[in-house]
Design a protein around this motif. Structure first.
Motif, PDB file in Angstrom:
ATOM      1  N   ASP A 265      38.351 -34.643  30.621  1.00  0.00           N
ATOM      2  CA  ASP A 265      38.446 -34.856  29.165  1.00  0.00           C
ATOM      3  C   ASP A 265      39.235 -33.762  28.449  1.00  0.00           C
ATOM      4  N   THR A 266      39.399 -32.617  29.120  1.00  0.00           N
ATOM      5  CA  THR A 266      40.144 -31.522  28.477  1.00  0.00           C
ATOM      6  C   THR A 266      41.660 -31.714  28.580  1.00  0.00           C
TER       7      THR A 266
ATOM      8  N   LYS B 190      44.911 -33.751  27.538  1.00  0.00           N
ATOM      9  CA  LYS B 190      45.505 -34.736  26.619  1.00  0.00           C
ATOM     10  C   LYS B 190      46.623 -35.450  27.354  1.00  0.00           C
TER      11      LYS B 190
ATOM     12  N   GLY C 250      44.218 -28.218  32.492  1.00  0.00           N
ATOM     13  CA  GLY C 250      42.878 -28.435  31.950  1.00  0.00           C
ATOM     14  C   GLY C 250      41.766 -27.920  32.836  1.00  0.00           C
TER      15      GLY C 250
ATOM     16  N   GLY D 209      37.785 -24.735  31.923  1.00  0.00           N
ATOM     17  CA  GLY D 209      37.507 -24.686  30.481  1.00  0.00           C
ATOM     18  C   GLY D 209      38.733 -24.668  29.597  1.00  0.00           C
ATOM     19  N   HIS D 210      39.933 -24.538  30.189  1.00  0.00           N
ATOM     20  CA  HIS D 210      41.166 -24.559  29.393  1.00  0.00           C
ATOM     21  C   HIS D 210      41.512 -26.001  29.026  1.00  0.00           C
ATOM     22  N   THR D 211      42.192 -26.158  27.904  1.00  0.00           N
ATOM     23  CA  THR D 211      42.729 -27.485  27.600  1.00  0.00           C
ATOM     24  C   THR D 211      44.127 -27.584  28.205  1.00  0.00           C
TER      25      THR D 211
ATOM     26  N   CYS E 171      47.798 -30.395  28.712  1.00  0.00           N
ATOM     27  CA  CYS E 171      48.489 -31.590  28.238  1.00  0.00           C
ATOM     28  C   CYS E 171      49.358 -32.154  29.361  1.00  0.00           C
TER      29      CYS E 171
END
Length: 377
Positions: A220-221, A223, A339, A342-344, A346
């Motif tokens: 989910d992290t 995009k 991602g 814990g990092h997001t 893309c």
């Protein structure tokens, strides 16, 4: 679990630790104990799951314990054969044997078509224990009397379903009768079409089945964005995207080695410093490119799926699918490199008209709609 807990022989363990391979993947945990004592194996797994080590390490350990001949040249029988569909995969497997057998006396080489055979023949004449081969070149060398398979103790049929897709099934049927009846056999396939299931039943004796479920869950992290763009405009679109994402480290996936080189050349011309890594690059060139990327000296790297296995960093901000992969699960594996921890992250996917069906298959697999985005070309 660690490799040490799998009772890996000391010389192989030392080589693994040098490469910082400390934790076995699920398929390695399942396969290595049984394969190391000579059991036949049926592995349901795709590229990227760590299956090469799952068969290479057991083969090395068994051959180490049975160095039957100090002789060289044609008197030294080939004792392990790994049959694989593509040159790129054959090179990757050969590199793995180089890594894992570093502290042993075992000799190994690789043969594949599309290049002159002289260099490969020279290696064979010096005597080898382990041979990785593509089917066409193997049959060529057998017909010339340069290879015999009657000393084979371990046989691996890798990516069997892909062999079928690429039309190699007739070559395989020619090769199988040349192998001794008594041997260890390991067959790996991402899927199990009826023809491969039939071959596996004939080939394997009371096999241990190991299976790694294809990835379908997308973190989910991450995009996800898709940009519909004509093929010839992909490079300009990529340049604009990279100029927007200057602060991020970016991993770009190309389907082919030639494509990866082409992208790197075009980006460097645009003053975007980057490297391409793939099976045709030397080990030193690839390692240098990886080190530059991991250290942040260069923020952009272009890779084929097989070569990208060496890229594992926690703060990778952006993944770009310049070309869509051949199977939807590979998309999940690719974008899962961002991602993390814990990092997001893309993931951008460039989709030309002929690639639209693959986008639909990816969305069906993941159960998520990929958001459309416009990036100027």
């Amino acid at each position: 679990m660690t490799f040490k807990e799998l009772n890996i022989a000391e010389p192989v363990l030392k080589a693994l630790e040098e490469k910082e391979y400390l934790t076995p993947t699920p398929i390695q945990q399942q396969a290595i104990p049984s394969a190391s004592i000579g059991k036949d194996l049926l592995g349901i797994a795709q590229t990227g799951t760590g299956k090469t080590a799952a068969f290479a390490i057991p083969i090395i350990m068994q051959l180490m314990n049975n160095v039957s001949s100090k002789s060289t040249g044609s008197n030294r029988p080939i004792r392990a054969l790994i049959l694989t569909p593509t040159r790129e995969l054959a090179i990757q497997i050969e590199e793995s044997f180089t890594d894992y057998s570093k502290y042993t006396d075992l000799k190994h080489t690789v043969v594949f078509g599309g290049v002159k055979q002289a260099g490969q023949v020279k290696q064979l004449r010096q005597g080898i224990d382990i041979l990785t081969a593509t089917p066409g070149r193997l049959l060529d060398l057998i017909s010339q009397g340069l290879i015999t398979l009657n000393g084979i103790q371990h046989f691996v049929l890798d990516e069997a379903d892909r062999m079928l897709d690429m039309g190699f099934i007739h070559d395989i049927r020619r090769i199988l009768p040349m192998l001794p009846q008594k041997k260890q056999t390991m067959l790996f396939s991402a899927t199990m079409p009826s023809e491969i299931a039939t071959i596996s039943k004939k080939l394997l004796h009371s096999p241990i089945r190991v299976e790694v479920t294809p990835e379908s869950s997308v973190v989910d992290t991450i995009k996800q964005r898709v940009c519909y763009v004509e093929k010839e405009k992909k490079i300009d679109t990529l340049v604009n995207l990279l100029n927007e994402e200057k602060e991020e480290r970016v991993l770009i996936f190309s389907r082919t080695k030639h494509g990866a080189d082409k992208i790197a050349k075009r980006l460097n011309k645009q003053k975007i410093s980057c490297d391409a890594i793939h099976g045709n690059k030397s080990q030193n060139a690839r390692q240098r490119a990886l080190n530059d990327f991991k250290s942040g000296k260069k923020n952009v790297i272009i890779a084929t799926d097989i070569a990208a296995r060496g890229i594992d960093i926690q703060d990778l901000g952006v993944v770009v699918n310049y070309d869509l992969p051949d199977i939807p699960e590979t998309y999940v594996h690719r974008i899962g490199r961002t991602g993390r921890a814990g990092h997001t992250g893309c993931a951008f996917t460039f989709c030309s008209e002929d690639e639209i069906p693959m986008i639909r298959r990816i969305q069906k697999l993941t159960g998520k709609k990929i958001e459309k985005v416009d990036i100027p070309a």
